[in-house]
Scaffold this motif. Sequence first.
Motif, PDB file in Angstrom:
ATOM      1  N   VAL A  20       4.271   2.123  12.002  1.00 15.58           N
ATOM      2  CA  VAL A  20       3.515   1.717  10.971  1.00 15.58           C
ATOM      3  C   VAL A  20       3.923   2.068   9.639  1.00 15.58           C
ATOM      4  O   VAL A  20       3.997   1.346   8.627  1.00 15.58           O
ATOM      5  N   ALA A  21       4.122   3.327   9.255  1.00 15.95           N
ATOM      6  CA  ALA A  21       4.651   3.764   7.944  1.00 15.95           C
ATOM      7  C   ALA A  21       6.048   3.276   7.532  1.00 15.95           C
ATOM      8  O   ALA A  21       5.801   2.757   6.337  1.00 15.95           O
ATOM      9  N   ALA A  22       6.776   2.963   8.523  1.00 17.16           N
ATOM     10  CA  ALA A  22       8.105   2.308   7.902  1.00 17.16           C
ATOM     11  C   ALA A  22       8.044   0.800   7.579  1.00 17.16           C
ATOM     12  O   ALA A  22       8.370   0.319   6.745  1.00 17.16           O
ATOM     13  N   ALA A  23       6.810  -0.078   8.337  1.00 17.98           N
ATOM     14  CA  ALA A  23       6.748  -1.010   8.135  1.00 17.98           C
ATOM     15  C   ALA A  23       5.961  -1.146   6.665  1.00 17.98           C
ATOM     16  O   ALA A  23       6.341  -2.055   5.843  1.00 17.98           O
ATOM     17  N   VAL A  24       5.027  -0.453   6.412  1.00 23.87           N
ATOM     18  CA  VAL A  24       4.246  -0.329   5.037  1.00 23.87           C
ATOM     19  C   VAL A  24       5.221  -0.263   4.019  1.00 23.87           C
ATOM     20  O   VAL A  24       5.054  -0.789   2.990  1.00 23.87           O
ATOM     21  N   SER A  25       6.293   0.747   4.332  1.00 21.21           N
ATOM     22  CA  SER A  25       7.385   1.103   3.020  1.00 21.21           C
ATOM     23  C   SER A  25       8.055  -0.003   2.706  1.00 21.21           C
ATOM     24  O   SER A  25       8.554   0.112   1.558  1.00 21.21           O
ATOM     25  N   VAL A  26       8.094  -1.104   3.586  1.00 19.29           N
ATOM     26  CA  VAL A  26       9.010  -2.289   3.115  1.00 19.29           C
ATOM     27  C   VAL A  26       8.107  -3.326   2.779  1.00 19.29           C
ATOM     28  O   VAL A  26       8.437  -4.558   2.749  1.00 19.29           O
ATOM     29  N   GLY A  27       6.867  -3.266   2.444  1.00 17.86           N
ATOM     30  CA  GLY A  27       5.892  -4.060   2.002  1.00 17.86           C
ATOM     31  C   GLY A  27       4.936  -4.879   3.062  1.00 17.86           C
ATOM     32  O   GLY A  27       4.276  -5.746   2.529  1.00 17.86           O
ATOM     33  N   VAL A  28       5.042  -4.385   4.401  1.00 21.48           N
ATOM     34  CA  VAL A  28       4.054  -5.065   5.182  1.00 21.48           C
ATOM     35  C   VAL A  28       2.456  -4.571   5.014  1.00 21.48           C
ATOM     36  O   VAL A  28       2.512  -3.056   4.866  1.00 21.48           O
ATOM     37  N   PRO A  29       1.482  -5.403   4.840  1.00 21.79           N
ATOM     38  CA  PRO A  29      -0.073  -5.045   4.551  1.00 21.79           C
ATOM     39  C   PRO A  29      -0.217  -3.968   5.789  1.00 21.79           C
ATOM     40  O   PRO A  29       0.124  -4.377   6.865  1.00 21.79           O
ATOM     41  N   GLU A  30      -0.899  -2.784   5.467  1.00 15.34           N
ATOM     42  CA  GLU A  30      -1.188  -1.869   6.602  1.00 15.34           C
ATOM     43  C   GLU A  30      -1.912  -2.522   7.587  1.00 15.34           C
ATOM     44  O   GLU A  30      -1.696  -2.130   8.854  1.00 15.34           O
ATOM     45  N   ARG A  73      14.443  -4.594   7.182  1.00 10.41           N
ATOM     46  CA  ARG A  73      13.716  -6.039   7.081  1.00 10.41           C
ATOM     47  C   ARG A  73      13.003  -5.759   5.739  1.00 10.41           C
ATOM     48  O   ARG A  73      11.811  -5.952   5.719  1.00 10.41           O
ATOM     49  N   THR A  74      13.812  -5.924   4.585  1.00  7.68           N
ATOM     50  CA  THR A  74      13.276  -5.576   3.266  1.00  7.68           C
ATOM     51  C   THR A  74      12.593  -6.957   2.821  1.00  7.68           C
ATOM     52  O   THR A  74      11.952  -6.989   1.981  1.00  7.68           O
TER      53      THR A  74
END
Length: 292
Positions: A263-273, A226-227
Amino acid sequence: MNAANGLLRTALRLAAAGVPVLPLRAGKLPFGNCPACARSACGDRPNMKNAGPCQCPAPCHAWAAATTDPRVLASPAWVPVWHEAVAVAYHPGGAGLTVVDLDNAAAVEWARETLPATRTVPTTRGEHWIYRGTMPSSNAVRPGVDIKSTMQYVRWLGPGAGRMAVLPAAVRALVEKEDTTPAPGEVASSLPARPTWGRSVATGCCHTERYVRTGLERGLALVRARTESGAGSQAFGVARFLAAQHTACPGPCGLAAIGEEIVAAAVSVGVPEPYARRAVANGLETAVERAV
């Protein structure tokens, strides 16, 4: 006359139960404002988003006019309106409630697969799912699904059936806003390396390490794909699904470690932590709620 009396009796009964009500005209719409309140000339009512001093005795300002006061409902300013009304509406937020408005069969099926069971009311095209608790209202949170709670009204269609559940995290997550596309020229944030899932943190898990790692890797791949948008929502779904696999385990199953990887996977594509952490925590919590 009889129809008007029936609507007023319904309104009074709901008001006595602590549910703020108002009349609706044809088209399931509130009655228009009187000339003194038109275009917010009155300054609006105190309980509106733009709080004002309006004390108009008529049912102006849509949901903000909803009341539990029987003297107001049967007052000279309201009685003529009941004669023109075609339905009764209520303000769910004012009653401490949230309504998930499911507008078609597909939305109902999604709710049955995703949300905790609660009181349901059949509608013309779908169902209303009613939960105890309030939240901001939002339309079109997903196809065929609206959230109606504060600053909204809902047509009264009967008491429904089923035990009313507490508003779950899965519903609150539907109105969370996310920004999954980094601004031009910026680099997507990342988190420091953390320990991954393993037997050291899952001493009470019933599953093999290969089973857990395979499911987790597939889930992480869905999030990383989901980039452009939706990675936060995908993280919620992955967390909920993976946690649900462990509801029969005696535990501990290391769900916190699994959550950190999501969480780390989501943050890696730009989701705010902060958003990623809320989405994952809500997903893990929802799986537990559905298992209880």
